[in-house]
Design a protein around this motif. Sequence first.
Motif, PDB file in Angstrom:
ATOM      1  N   ALA A  64      43.082  30.775  41.968  1.00 30.66           N
ATOM      2  CA  ALA A  64      42.638  31.339  40.693  1.00 30.66           C
ATOM      3  C   ALA A  64      41.443  32.252  40.893  1.00 30.66           C
ATOM      4  CB  ALA A  64      42.296  30.206  39.726  1.00 30.66           C
ATOM      5  N   TYR A  65      40.550  31.856  41.786  1.00 32.56           N
ATOM      6  CA  TYR A  65      39.351  32.659  42.061  1.00 32.56           C
ATOM      7  C   TYR A  65      39.730  34.019  42.648  1.00 32.56           C
ATOM      8  CZ  TYR A  65      34.885  33.969  44.231  1.00 32.56           C
ATOM      9  OH  TYR A  65      33.741  34.630  44.610  1.00 32.56           O
ATOM     10  N   ALA A  66      40.650  34.024  43.600  1.00 30.03           N
ATOM     11  CA  ALA A  66      41.078  35.283  44.217  1.00 30.03           C
ATOM     12  C   ALA A  66      41.671  36.226  43.173  1.00 30.03           C
ATOM     13  CB  ALA A  66      42.090  35.011  45.327  1.00 30.03           C
ATOM     14  N   THR A  67      42.468  35.689  42.276  1.00 27.04           N
ATOM     15  CA  THR A  67      43.048  36.507  41.209  1.00 27.04           C
ATOM     16  C   THR A  67      41.963  37.060  40.297  1.00 27.04           C
ATOM     17  OG1 THR A  67      45.120  35.229  41.255  1.00 27.04           O
ATOM     18  CG2 THR A  67      44.641  36.492  39.250  1.00 27.04           C
ATOM     19  N   THR A  68      41.009  36.207  39.950  1.00 22.70           N
ATOM     20  CA  THR A  68      39.901  36.632  39.087  1.00 22.70           C
ATOM     21  C   THR A  68      39.106  37.771  39.718  1.00 22.70           C
ATOM     22  OG1 THR A  68      39.671  34.447  38.077  1.00 22.70           O
ATOM     23  CG2 THR A  68      37.757  35.895  37.989  1.00 22.70           C
ATOM     24  N   ILE A  69      38.759  37.625  40.983  1.00 22.86           N
ATOM     25  CA  ILE A  69      37.947  38.639  41.660  1.00 22.86           C
ATOM     26  C   ILE A  69      38.718  39.951  41.807  1.00 22.86           C
ATOM     27  CG2 ILE A  69      36.763  39.241  43.810  1.00 22.86           C
ATOM     28  CD1 ILE A  69      35.353  37.155  42.021  1.00 22.86           C
ATOM     29  N   ALA A  70      39.974  39.866  42.204  1.00 18.98           N
ATOM     30  CA  ALA A  70      40.775  41.081  42.371  1.00 18.98           C
ATOM     31  C   ALA A  70      40.966  41.796  41.042  1.00 18.98           C
ATOM     32  CB  ALA A  70      42.127  40.730  42.983  1.00 18.98           C
ATOM     33  N   THR A  71      41.139  41.027  39.984  1.00 24.23           N
ATOM     34  CA  THR A  71      41.299  41.629  38.652  1.00 24.23           C
ATOM     35  C   THR A  71      39.996  42.243  38.169  1.00 24.23           C
ATOM     36  OG1 THR A  71      43.027  40.030  38.091  1.00 24.23           O
ATOM     37  CG2 THR A  71      41.954  41.173  36.264  1.00 24.23           C
ATOM     38  N   HIS A  72      38.894  41.533  38.397  1.00 24.25           N
ATOM     39  CA  HIS A  72      37.589  41.996  37.923  1.00 24.25           C
ATOM     40  C   HIS A  72      37.162  43.300  38.602  1.00 24.25           C
ATOM     41  CE1 HIS A  72      33.492  41.558  36.312  1.00 24.25           C
ATOM     42  NE2 HIS A  72      33.060  41.920  37.509  1.00 24.25           N
ATOM     43  N   PHE A  73      37.332  43.377  39.912  1.00 26.26           N
ATOM     44  CA  PHE A  73      36.860  44.540  40.665  1.00 26.26           C
ATOM     45  C   PHE A  73      37.953  45.572  40.932  1.00 26.26           C
ATOM     46  CE2 PHE A  73      33.746  41.241  41.911  1.00 26.26           C
ATOM     47  CZ  PHE A  73      32.577  41.897  41.563  1.00 26.26           C
ATOM     48  N   GLY A  74      39.200  45.158  40.809  1.00 25.63           N
ATOM     49  CA  GLY A  74      40.308  46.084  41.064  1.00 25.63           C
ATOM     50  C   GLY A  74      40.677  46.204  42.526  1.00 25.63           C
ATOM     51  N   VAL A  75      39.802  45.758  43.421  1.00 22.40           N
ATOM     52  CA  VAL A  75      40.050  45.836  44.858  1.00 22.40           C
ATOM     53  C   VAL A  75      39.127  44.862  45.567  1.00 22.40           C
ATOM     54  CG1 VAL A  75      38.334  47.669  45.242  1.00 22.40           C
ATOM     55  CG2 VAL A  75      40.278  47.436  46.822  1.00 22.40           C
ATOM     56  N   VAL A  76      39.555  44.342  46.709  1.00 18.20           N
ATOM     57  CA  VAL A  76      38.703  43.517  47.567  1.00 18.20           C
ATOM     58  C   VAL A  76      38.863  44.029  48.993  1.00 18.20           C
ATOM     59  CG1 VAL A  76      38.157  41.205  48.415  1.00 18.20           C
ATOM     60  CG2 VAL A  76      39.035  41.496  46.088  1.00 18.20           C
ATOM     61  N   THR A 115      41.677  32.805  53.146  1.00 18.11           N
ATOM     62  CA  THR A 115      42.437  33.844  53.849  1.00 18.11           C
ATOM     63  C   THR A 115      43.797  34.071  53.196  1.00 18.11           C
ATOM     64  OG1 THR A 115      41.327  33.287  55.936  1.00 18.11           O
ATOM     65  CG2 THR A 115      43.391  34.526  56.067  1.00 18.11           C
ATOM     66  N   LYS A 116      44.520  33.001  52.938  1.00 21.29           N
ATOM     67  CA  LYS A 116      45.856  33.126  52.357  1.00 21.29           C
ATOM     68  C   LYS A 116      45.811  33.794  50.984  1.00 21.29           C
ATOM     69  CE  LYS A 116      49.429  31.093  53.035  1.00 21.29           C
ATOM     70  NZ  LYS A 116      50.760  31.658  53.395  1.00 21.29           N
ATOM     71  N   GLU A 117      44.852  33.427  50.167  1.00 20.48           N
ATOM     72  CA  GLU A 117      44.832  33.928  48.796  1.00 20.48           C
ATOM     73  C   GLU A 117      44.279  35.352  48.693  1.00 20.48           C
ATOM     74  OE1 GLU A 117      46.374  32.487  46.437  1.00 20.48           O
ATOM     75  OE2 GLU A 117      46.794  30.684  47.625  1.00 20.48           O
ATOM     76  N   PHE A 118      43.353  35.704  49.574  1.00 20.60           N
ATOM     77  CA  PHE A 118      42.771  37.052  49.497  1.00 20.60           C
ATOM     78  C   PHE A 118      43.496  38.073  50.373  1.00 20.60           C
ATOM     79  CE2 PHE A 118      39.049  34.998  47.596  1.00 20.60           C
ATOM     80  CZ  PHE A 118      38.676  35.952  46.655  1.00 20.60           C
ATOM     81  N   LEU A 119      44.268  37.613  51.359  1.00 16.88           N
ATOM     82  CA  LEU A 119      44.875  38.527  52.317  1.00 16.88           C
ATOM     83  C   LEU A 119      45.734  39.620  51.665  1.00 16.88           C
ATOM     84  CD1 LEU A 119      44.972  39.192  55.300  1.00 16.88           C
ATOM     85  CD2 LEU A 119      46.905  37.608  55.544  1.00 16.88           C
TER      86      LEU A 119
END
Length: 282
Positions: A64-76, A115-119
């Motif tokens: 859930a955190y990875a989704t939140t961060i990617a959505t908030h910033f648009g990119v990681v 790693t799995k969620e942010f990759l």
Amino acid sequence: MRGTVAVVTGAGSGIGRALAVALTERGATVAISDVNSVGLAETAEATNAHAELLDVSDRSAVAAYATTIATHFGVVHQLYNNAGIADGAPSILDDDYGSFERVLGVNLWGVIHGTKEFLPHLIASGAGHVVNISSLNGYLAQAGLAAYCTSKFAVRGFTETLRSEMLRDGHPVDVTVVHPGGVKTNIALAALAAARARGETVTLEQEARTRTYTDTLLRMDPAKAAAIILDGVRAKKPRVLVGNDARAIDALVRLVPANYPRLANWWGKKMFATAPARERGQ
């Protein structure tokens, strides 16, 4: 680092906080997490970073955190899997399964989850970088640190496998494993505090060993460690050793791989055998 979105776990203190501060100073946009709300808030105040409470051993929470961060910033672009704990007994024979589960849950599964969620997001960025924090105990095994050494050796293997796969598959993601030596963090003190919170008996010897680690062995300023790590990331190094102790021990293990456990035991006996006596003023 300018224009880069970087995620740092375990950023409430120690190396994690120093990484968040250094990344901010170098122009990155930073997202931080920790289980310690007080420490997390202090780091957020120092960096103006996006901050969320997170237990990295919880797979669904990390997803859930990875989704939140990617959505908030648009990119990681960068992920620093830094969160870690210490725990354990004098020997594997005396240790319980709970100790292994706690340490592996954070130190290994936290790295795997992150790693799995942010990759996928790092790949999508076109310029991704995974930075996993191991330890000098990722290549040096020591008696009395079974769970910790197991987790850090595993982080090394996982990270080197990831790098091999990114190279094989042509994904735009660099991978770095970091082996810090004695950095001045609260990991040893936190382990004792956690044991007391669970109602476990903390012996005089454990207290003395912890004080020896904290006062004598964990000496490098976390800010210096963070600078070494970020310089290694900028250079796209696959492996970063932090500190003269980490480099010396790496050389020792390579030189005498079969005999270093005897040397490590001799050093440990010399360093810690008289610690309880010193604590009693003898």
